[in-house]
Design a protein around this motif. Sequence first.
Motif: not given
Length: 328
Positions: A45, A48, A71, A73, A161, A165, A308-309, A312
Amino acid sequence: MSLNINDTTYSGTYASYFWLPATFGMDTIQKGGVYVKDGIKKKHTIDRMDFSTPLQERAATPTSSGDFTITGRVLTPADIMLYTEFNPRNYEESFVAEQLSKTLLAREVPVSVESYMMQIALNRAMEQVEAGLWMGSTSYTVPIGSAGNGQLKFFDGFLKKMVTDSAVQKVASPATLTSSNVLAAMDSLITLTAANKKALLSRPTRFDRLKFFVSVNTEQLYQTAALNLTFKGQQFNSGQALPYKGYQVVTLAGLPDNTILFCEGLADTSSNLYVGMNSTEDNQLQLQRLQNNSELFFLKGLMKYDVQYGFSEEVFLYTTLVAADFDA
């Protein structure tokens, strides 16, 4: 079991090596477009942090104002396996026969041939992983591991993704890219960034961090468009993919056509693009006898990947792809 000897023309002298076809490998990683997080046994994980409403009116005894928001990702690398069985005795039909052992019980793949088999198998596997980083989808309808999209069904790639998104910044009404509109498409991404995330363009390091990621064919369109400019400078004939308006243009074999990604892509933890895996050493293959009482050998490789990024709203995308393309 698969070792197909289609060339049985050997009847005299021979070259003791093989020609191998061109393969493109892991472009995305090799060109420093993503940060690679390895050592992931199950999940990883990345939190952010943000802070809102930082300012308030001065007061002699102030009251608390503003909110920190945390948060996350998650990278969840999925298992992928390369495995095939073959009989070294099939080589008796080719020039390799001269390198095989004298006795049948000891017959195995000659070391020189073994290296070629492992190299081309790994090269082909890495081609599919590179394509999967971008076009992977667990929702493809074909059986996993089958030809075509079945080779890309192990995990969801960046584009699935991003396309699904709603927070990703997308150019409206994208068209098929040509040498006539590719520069306008790249301009539209810069404009979209300026309108929605001007902090990225105001950074003094923006030309080192922000990049255009394009497919091999799109890079050719870009070169043609650049050469057709009235004022372009002599560097456009240098044979290199030169920057556009100062931003690096990175050609990635795994990217599809009619797609341009503009974002911060680097090989360090500040990148907005991440690739997660179990270990960077999983590119080693195992080749040995299947079992003691068998003539068969196997070639096996195990690896795990996910992508993953981070943010967004810091991803800017021009693509004709839609969500249904990842369910085909």
